[in-house]
Write a protein that holds these residues in place. Structure first.
Motif, PDB file in Angstrom:
ATOM      1  N   MET A   1      31.679  48.329  35.544  1.00 15.63           N
ATOM      2  CA  MET A   1      32.104  48.838  36.858  1.00 15.63           C
ATOM      3  C   MET A   1      33.488  48.291  37.216  1.00 15.63           C
ATOM      4  N   PHE A   2      33.630  46.934  37.162  1.00 15.03           N
ATOM      5  CA  PHE A   2      34.915  46.311  37.486  1.00 15.03           C
ATOM      6  C   PHE A   2      35.991  46.781  36.518  1.00 15.03           C
ATOM      7  N   LYS A   3      35.668  46.788  35.210  1.00 17.31           N
ATOM      8  CA  LYS A   3      36.622  47.228  34.196  1.00 17.31           C
ATOM      9  C   LYS A   3      37.047  48.670  34.458  1.00 17.31           C
ATOM     10  N   ASP A   4      36.119  49.521  34.843  1.00 15.21           N
ATOM     11  CA  ASP A   4      36.442  50.922  35.117  1.00 15.21           C
ATOM     12  C   ASP A   4      37.399  51.051  36.303  1.00 15.21           C
ATOM     13  N   GLN A   5      37.202  50.192  37.313  1.00 17.35           N
ATOM     14  CA  GLN A   5      38.066  50.239  38.489  1.00 17.35           C
ATOM     15  C   GLN A   5      39.498  49.826  38.133  1.00 17.35           C
ATOM     16  N   VAL A   6      39.624  48.784  37.301  1.00 13.76           N
ATOM     17  CA  VAL A   6      40.951  48.342  36.880  1.00 13.76           C
ATOM     18  C   VAL A   6      41.610  49.408  36.006  1.00 13.76           C
ATOM     19  N   ASP A   7      40.830  49.983  35.102  1.00 16.44           N
ATOM     20  CA  ASP A   7      41.367  51.043  34.243  1.00 16.44           C
ATOM     21  C   ASP A   7      41.849  52.234  35.072  1.00 16.44           C
ATOM     22  N   GLU A   8      41.144  52.544  36.160  1.00 15.92           N
ATOM     23  CA  GLU A   8      41.540  53.660  37.010  1.00 15.92           C
ATOM     24  C   GLU A   8      42.876  53.376  37.690  1.00 15.92           C
ATOM     25  N   ILE A   9      43.116  52.120  38.093  1.00 16.26           N
ATOM     26  CA  ILE A   9      44.409  51.749  38.675  1.00 16.26           C
ATOM     27  C   ILE A   9      45.524  51.981  37.660  1.00 16.26           C
ATOM     28  N   LEU A  10      45.297  51.531  36.436  1.00 14.54           N
ATOM     29  CA  LEU A  10      46.309  51.684  35.395  1.00 14.54           C
ATOM     30  C   LEU A  10      46.567  53.158  35.093  1.00 14.54           C
ATOM     31  N   ALA A  49      40.415  37.738  46.987  1.00 17.01           N
ATOM     32  CA  ALA A  49      39.598  37.327  45.843  1.00 17.01           C
ATOM     33  C   ALA A  49      39.537  38.440  44.788  1.00 17.01           C
ATOM     34  N   TYR A  50      39.442  39.675  45.251  1.00 15.84           N
ATOM     35  CA  TYR A  50      39.365  40.806  44.325  1.00 15.84           C
ATOM     36  C   TYR A  50      40.700  40.988  43.587  1.00 15.84           C
ATOM     37  N   GLY A  51      41.799  40.823  44.318  1.00 15.11           N
ATOM     38  CA  GLY A  51      43.112  40.919  43.694  1.00 15.11           C
ATOM     39  C   GLY A  51      43.302  39.860  42.620  1.00 15.11           C
ATOM     40  N   LEU A  52      42.860  38.632  42.909  1.00 14.18           N
ATOM     41  CA  LEU A  52      42.954  37.556  41.924  1.00 14.18           C
ATOM     42  C   LEU A  52      42.094  37.848  40.704  1.00 14.18           C
ATOM     43  N   GLN A  53      40.935  38.452  40.941  1.00 16.27           N
ATOM     44  CA  GLN A  53      40.048  38.806  39.834  1.00 16.27           C
ATOM     45  C   GLN A  53      40.714  39.833  38.912  1.00 16.27           C
ATOM     46  N   ILE A  54      41.386  40.815  39.511  1.00 14.66           N
ATOM     47  CA  ILE A  54      42.097  41.826  38.719  1.00 14.66           C
ATOM     48  C   ILE A  54      43.230  41.180  37.927  1.00 14.66           C
ATOM     49  N   ILE A  55      43.991  40.307  38.580  1.00 15.80           N
ATOM     50  CA  ILE A  55      45.112  39.652  37.917  1.00 15.80           C
ATOM     51  C   ILE A  55      44.635  38.824  36.731  1.00 15.80           C
ATOM     52  N   ASN A  56      43.551  38.065  36.920  1.00 16.46           N
ATOM     53  CA  ASN A  56      43.017  37.250  35.819  1.00 16.46           C
ATOM     54  C   ASN A  56      42.539  38.122  34.666  1.00 16.46           C
ATOM     55  N   TYR A  57      41.910  39.244  34.989  1.00 14.55           N
ATOM     56  CA  TYR A  57      41.436  40.157  33.954  1.00 14.55           C
ATOM     57  C   TYR A  57      42.615  40.722  33.143  1.00 14.55           C
ATOM     58  N   LEU A  58      43.674  41.135  33.862  1.00 16.29           N
ATOM     59  CA  LEU A  58      44.840  41.692  33.189  1.00 16.29           C
ATOM     60  C   LEU A  58      45.606  40.629  32.403  1.00 16.29           C
TER      61      LEU A  58
END
Length: 328
Positions: A1-10, A49-58
């Motif tokens: 779910m989280f990965k899909d959301q980040v992929d959608e941003i990209l 917190a969500y923004g930091l989570q995305i940044i760490n993932y990327l």
């Protein structure tokens, strides 16, 4: 779910042909922006917190240190668009004084039709003719003006043998080239890497930047020995490149013997909602070598204004764009 959301941003940024994706901390949250045609547009506000989570993932994807949140870092990650075409992502992070990290992703697209990226394809053809010779092909222009993409496109069109790229950092993934990255801590400077690379007998060098006297001298030496070298120099226009190299200790005689062409590049927004490159080109025969002290380094060549006005009269660009770029 989280990965899909980040992929959608990209993917959303890629669909809009954004040049940059920015995650910026602001007042207890993260602001997500896309840089489209030179304008950074806000597209979302994210909880901190969500923004930091995305940044760490990327950062993890780009092979960057997750434990470091303040010091600048760079990384890279190869993305794909909906048609499975490669999009190179160059990552850059830095933390503010509160420890909140920002992340910028530069997106570099692989153009299927190179000529469609330029207002005047004949300008590219002049560069290609210069690249058929040995010596220096030098580029200048602001950060993000497409200099690296142009250098890579030129070298791809040459169909030469061994191509060596030395950059800080590597900006475009090209498996056909041998690409190495500057690492000052490991004593892998531009100058040291060029010296080491000469033993590999490359036909062509792409050097990310000439920024100090040692690099300038080794580049000139390599060009004098018969190599083709494409590189960038920080300057406000083509004339400024000449002055910058002289200030770095290059002799006028050596520069005259090695230089083929200087190219100043800008990316202009078109009325069609695209970005295209316009060039100011200065050939070695157009430089008054016996009167260099009289050269006005802040002045664009008359040809720049003519090309810019032609873009306006052909209704390729707006009047606002015409006036914005008259001085480069």
């Amino acid at each position: 779910m989280f990965k899909d959301q980040v992929d959608e941003i990209l993917q959303k940024a890629i669909r809009r042909r954004a040049s940059d994706i920015l995650f910026l901390p602001k007042e207890g949250q993260y602001v997500l922006k896309f840089n489209i045609m030179g304008v950074a547009r806000e597209v979302a506000q994210l909880p901190l917190a969500y923004g930091l989570q995305i940044i760490n993932y990327l950062k993890f994807k780009a092979d960057m240190a997750l434990s470091e949140h303040r010091r600048p870092q760079v990384g890279a990650y190869l993305l794909e668009d909906k048609d499975n075409k490669k999009v190179f992502g160059r990552f850059s992070s830095i933390g503010d004084f509160l420890g909140h990290e920002s992340l910028v992703i530069r997106l570099i697209y692989q153009e299927t039709n190179v000529n469609e990226s330029y207002f005047f394809p004949e300008q590219l053809q002049r560069m290609q003719a210069a690249c058929a010779q040995k010596g220096l092909i030098l580029f200048s222009g602001p950060v993000g003006s497409g200099k690296t993409s142009t250098m890579y496109n030129l070298v791809r069109s040459l169909e030469k043998g061994q191509v060596m790229c030395i950059e800080d950092p590597v900006e475009i993934y090209e498996p056909a080239f041998l690409q190495v990255q500057v690492n000052e801590k490991a004593k892998m400077s531009y100058a040291e890497l060029i010296k080491a690379s000469l033993r590999h007998r490359p036909d062509v060098f792409i050097v990310g930047e000439i920024r100090d006297p040692e690099t300038a001298q080794i580049v000139i030496t390599a060009a004098l020995s018969g190599h083709l070298i494409l590189s960038t120099v920080h300057a406000q226009n083509a004339w400024g490149v000449v002055r910058r190299l002289l200030d770095l200790g290059v002799s006028p005689t050596d520069l005259q013997q090695t230089l083929q062409i200087i190219v100043y590049q800008r990316l202009l927004p078109t009325r069609e909602g695209r970005i295209k490159a316009l060039f100011e080109e200065l050939g070695v025969s157009e430089i008054p070598w016996d009167k260099l002290e009289k050269v006005t380094v802040r002045q664009m060549t008359p040809e720049w204004r003519k090309k810019l006005e032609k873009c306006f009269y052909n209704k390729w660009i707006s009047e606002e764009t015409l006036h914005k770029y008259l001085k480069g």
